[in-house]
Scaffold this motif. Structure first.
Motif, PDB file in Angstrom:
ATOM      1  N   LEU A   1       0.821  -1.207   0.000  1.00 48.97           N
ATOM      2  CA  LEU A   1       0.000   0.000   0.000  1.00 48.97           C
ATOM      3  C   LEU A   1       0.858   1.262   0.000  1.00 48.97           C
ATOM      4  O   LEU A   1       0.571   2.228  -0.710  1.00 48.97           O
ATOM      5  CB  LEU A   1      -0.943   0.020   1.204  1.00 48.97           C
ATOM      6  CG  LEU A   1      -2.122  -0.947   1.153  1.00 48.97           C
ATOM      7  CD1 LEU A   1      -2.856  -0.961   2.493  1.00 48.97           C
ATOM      8  CD2 LEU A   1      -3.074  -0.586   0.032  1.00 48.97           C
TER       9      LEU A   1
ATOM     10  N   LYS B   1      -3.923   5.132  -3.733  1.00 54.77           N
ATOM     11  CA  LYS B   1      -4.172   5.090  -2.291  1.00 54.77           C
ATOM     12  C   LYS B   1      -5.526   5.739  -1.980  1.00 54.77           C
ATOM     13  O   LYS B   1      -6.285   5.244  -1.146  1.00 54.77           O
ATOM     14  CB  LYS B   1      -3.072   5.828  -1.525  1.00 54.77           C
ATOM     15  CG  LYS B   1      -1.750   5.111  -1.497  1.00 54.77           C
ATOM     16  CD  LYS B   1      -0.714   5.957  -0.771  1.00 54.77           C
ATOM     17  CE  LYS B   1       0.650   5.322  -0.836  1.00 54.77           C
ATOM     18  NZ  LYS B   1       1.690   6.203  -0.255  1.00 54.77           N
ATOM     19  N   THR B   2      -5.812   6.834  -2.672  1.00 53.42           N
ATOM     20  CA  THR B   2      -7.083   7.534  -2.470  1.00 53.42           C
ATOM     21  C   THR B   2      -8.259   6.638  -2.839  1.00 53.42           C
ATOM     22  O   THR B   2      -9.251   6.568  -2.110  1.00 53.42           O
ATOM     23  CB  THR B   2      -7.115   8.838  -3.303  1.00 53.42           C
ATOM     24  OG1 THR B   2      -6.007   9.641  -2.911  1.00 53.42           O
ATOM     25  CG2 THR B   2      -8.404   9.601  -3.081  1.00 53.42           C
TER      26      THR B   2
END
Length: 150
Positions: free
Chosen positions: A10, A18-19
């Motif tokens: 991640l 990531k968003t």
């Protein structure tokens, strides 16, 4: 894959991915057992106490005005202490969302309060600070006068 491997992967992702992952996780968390739901078309899609149309921002605003949890539960007899706990946890996790909802509803209330009138200067000042395009009584009079002179 264990949690450490997942964390490593991640952290290596670009911010856009990531968003997206964060949005999926938030949606999953808010709709699965937290007592808070967000549904399009229900209270404008704002976070609400599950099984009600009571938005979290409304409870937060009530609390900011000085109401205790007991007072809030008296005002909303359909809620439980657990519902309030879920609301406070959600509000702490998403303060920007809650503050934006409070501001939007405050502006909507001010606009509705003066729907058939010109806005007094203090209301205009607050609405302009929130990027609303409104006129004072003087502005409206000047605009009308300019139109008459054409």
């Amino acid at each position: 894959m264990d949690a450490q491997e997942l964390q490593t992967q991640l952290l290596a992702l670009p911010i856009s991915e990531k968003t997206e992952i964060l949005q999926v996780l938030i949606q999953n968390l808010t709709n699965s057992g937290t007592g808070i739901i967000k549904k399009p078309g229900v209270v404008g899609g704002d976070a609400c106490i599950a099984g009600t149309r009571i938005p979290v921002w409304d409870l937060v605003e009530y609390r900011r005005m000085g109401a205790s949890d007991l007072k809030i539960l008296e005002a909303y007899p359909q809620l439980t202490a657990t519902d309030l706990y879920h609301a406070w946890v959600y509000a702490d996790a998403f303060p920007d969302e809650i503050n934006a909802a409070i501001e939007a509803n405050e502006a909507a209330y001010m606009i509705a309060s003066y729907a058939d009138e010109q806005f007094p200067l203090p209301v205009v000042t607050r609405l302009r600070a929130k990027s609303y395009d409104v006129l004072t009584v003087l502005d409206a009079g000047n605009a009308n006068q300019a139109n008459r002179l054409k």
